[in-house]
Design a protein around this motif. Structure first.
Motif, PDB file in Angstrom:
ATOM      1  N   UNK A   1      -5.634  10.115  -1.079  1.00  0.00           N
ATOM      2  CA  UNK A   1      -5.150  11.069  -2.103  1.00  0.00           C
ATOM      3  C   UNK A   1      -5.193  12.518  -1.686  1.00  0.00           C
ATOM      4  N   UNK A   2      -6.367  12.822  -1.147  1.00  0.00           N
ATOM      5  CA  UNK A   2      -6.606  14.139  -0.579  1.00  0.00           C
ATOM      6  C   UNK A   2      -5.736  14.777   0.476  1.00  0.00           C
ATOM      7  N   UNK A   3      -5.102  13.891   1.036  1.00  0.00           N
ATOM      8  CA  UNK A   3      -4.318  14.117   2.421  1.00  0.00           C
ATOM      9  C   UNK A   3      -3.119  13.277   2.281  1.00  0.00           C
ATOM     10  N   UNK A   4      -2.146  13.506   1.338  1.00  0.00           N
ATOM     11  CA  UNK A   4      -0.960  12.600   1.000  1.00  0.00           C
ATOM     12  C   UNK A   4      -0.221  12.517   2.234  1.00  0.00           C
TER      13      UNK A   4
ATOM     14  N   UNK B   1       6.663  -1.397  -9.730  1.00  0.00           N
ATOM     15  CA  UNK B   1       6.263  -0.298  -9.104  1.00  0.00           C
ATOM     16  C   UNK B   1       4.834  -0.117  -9.410  1.00  0.00           C
ATOM     17  N   UNK B   2       4.092   0.346  -8.385  1.00  0.00           N
ATOM     18  CA  UNK B   2       2.682   0.754  -8.397  1.00  0.00           C
ATOM     19  C   UNK B   2       2.308   1.929  -7.467  1.00  0.00           C
ATOM     20  N   UNK B   3       0.994   2.490  -7.636  1.00  0.00           N
ATOM     21  CA  UNK B   3       0.474   3.434  -6.724  1.00  0.00           C
ATOM     22  C   UNK B   3       0.740   3.016  -5.390  1.00  0.00           C
ATOM     23  N   UNK B   4       1.142   3.930  -4.370  1.00  0.00           N
ATOM     24  CA  UNK B   4       1.235   3.600  -2.998  1.00  0.00           C
ATOM     25  C   UNK B   4      -0.120   2.991  -2.391  1.00  0.00           C
ATOM     26  N   UNK B   5      -1.171   3.864  -2.575  1.00  0.00           N
ATOM     27  CA  UNK B   5      -2.338   3.240  -2.039  1.00  0.00           C
ATOM     28  C   UNK B   5      -3.070   2.148  -2.681  1.00  0.00           C
ATOM     29  N   UNK B   6      -2.305   1.869  -3.907  1.00  0.00           N
ATOM     30  CA  UNK B   6      -2.961   0.541  -4.431  1.00  0.00           C
ATOM     31  C   UNK B   6      -2.226  -0.536  -3.959  1.00  0.00           C
ATOM     32  N   UNK B   7      -0.903  -0.342  -3.628  1.00  0.00           N
ATOM     33  CA  UNK B   7      -0.059  -1.300  -3.124  1.00  0.00           C
ATOM     34  C   UNK B   7      -0.670  -1.812  -1.736  1.00  0.00           C
ATOM     35  N   UNK B   8      -0.907  -0.603  -0.908  1.00  0.00           N
ATOM     36  CA  UNK B   8      -1.606  -0.947   0.206  1.00  0.00           C
ATOM     37  C   UNK B   8      -2.831  -1.985   0.256  1.00  0.00           C
TER      38      UNK B   8
END
Length: 343
Positions: free
Chosen positions: A212-215, A147-154
């Motif tokens: 991150x500012x606009x999840x 499992x990782x950070x969602x934006x980092x997965x992208x």
């Protein structure tokens, strides 16, 4: 299509429509050719040439292992071939990211890195990114590698390989497994089209910050890229070696490029000349592919592993030209047709 174009397509083993506008060059026409480190290029070529099946490539691979004069090897057994398809040349960069993650959902590490599901069809598009993430089609089936950070997965999926460092210190190395074969689209370009940023303002870090500012809107933004990548563990690759490319061999920083195999055969040496902040005059090897790499003059330069490589890759967006090196006999086989049909 001219006879030369048809002959080149056949010589490369490509579709007849692919070789749009071929031109034979001399090595003197390659800017910076004599100053390059041809030995480094030869070592990269040797990494994958053993997997090339045609007899001429196999013969050249054998000679490459024995040669002491790397530059002389390329000049003696290859001819430079420029192939253009009417689209402007574009060179971008990619890298192997190293992410923080966890073996279980933990705080910010909530996005699963999935293995390839059994029901993924062998061809044709499958579920979209939104359907996989919002619909939960794969949730709870034991396909989670980490499992990782969602934006980092992208961004990991855009790069196609990476490493995940766990709290224990263990590192899981990931390689491309498969994709859902949905169309890839750039969320950076999407932000530009919405008027959020000007083209020159967009970078991976800018996109990360905006998401991150606009999840809520950030998740929807990522869903506009319907493409989704599944991974496999490749921990058998030594840590000091590059990730596995499309030829299932380790790729080499600043010597490997990802290409469109409809125009450039995998394993072929390719001379690139880029015009930009990080000017390149270098012999590379086509050892990888990418869903966004389309066209005869389109390539992605592999910059290596980690954050610094990522920063360099992220700022690379240059024009120039790329010229593949074709085994000389294949080029000579085309010469009578060239002379008979100058057009």
């Amino acid at each position: 299509m001219t006879r030369l174009a048809a002959a080149l397509a056949l010589a490369l083993g490509l579709p007849l429509s692919a070789a749009a506008s071929p031109k034979l060059l001399s090595f003197d026409q390659l800017r910076g050719w004599k100053a390059d480190d041809h030995r480094a290029a030869l070592e990269t070529f040797l990494e994958t040439c053993r997997d090339l099946r045609d007899r001429d490539w196999q013969a050249l691979c054998g000679l490459a292992r024995e040669t002491e004069d790397a530059r002389g090897f390329f000049e003696l057994f290859f001819l430079p071939v420029l192939v253009e398809d009417g689209r402007e040349a574009l060179f971008t960069g990619y890298y192997e990211p190293e992410l923080r993650g966890s073996e279980v959902p933990d705080g910010r590490y909530v996005a699963p890195v999935y293995r390839v599901p059994d029901e993924l069809p062998p061809e044709g598009p499958w579920l979209t990114r939104q359907e996989i993430e919002e619909g939960g089609a794969l949730r709870g089936r034991g396909l989670e590698i980490a499992y990782v950070d969602p934006i980092e997965l992208f961004f990991l999926q855009i790069q196609g390989s990476g490493r995940v460092r766990l709290p224990s210190g263990k590192v899981i190395r990931l390689g491309f497994g498969a994709a859902n074969r949905q169309p890839y689209s750039s969320i950076g370009q999407e932000l530009v089209s919405r008027g959020v940023y000007e083209p020159h303002q967009v970078s991976a870090d800018v996109i990360r910050s905006w998401v991150r500012r606009n999840p809520v809107d950030g998740k929807k933004l990522m869903w506009t890229n319907r493409s989704y990548v599944f991974f496999r563990e490749v921990n058998e690759v030594p840590a000091e070696r590059g990730p596995l490319g499309a030829m299932n061999r380790s790729i080499t920083p600043l010597r490997t490029i990802a290409v469109d195999p409809a125009f450039v055969p995998l394993g072929a040496p390719v001379w690139i000349e880029t015009e930009g902040e990080d000017e390149f005059r270098r012999l590379m090897v086509a050892q990888d592919t990418g869903s966004a790499i389309k066209g005869a003059q389109r390539a992605d330069i592999f910059f290596g592993t980690g954050r610094l490589a990522g920063k360099r890759a992220g700022r690379t967006r240059d024009t120039g030209r790329m010229v593949m090196l074709l085994p000389i006999q294949r080029a000579l086989d085309m010469m009578p047709q060239t002379l008979a049909d100058p057009a």
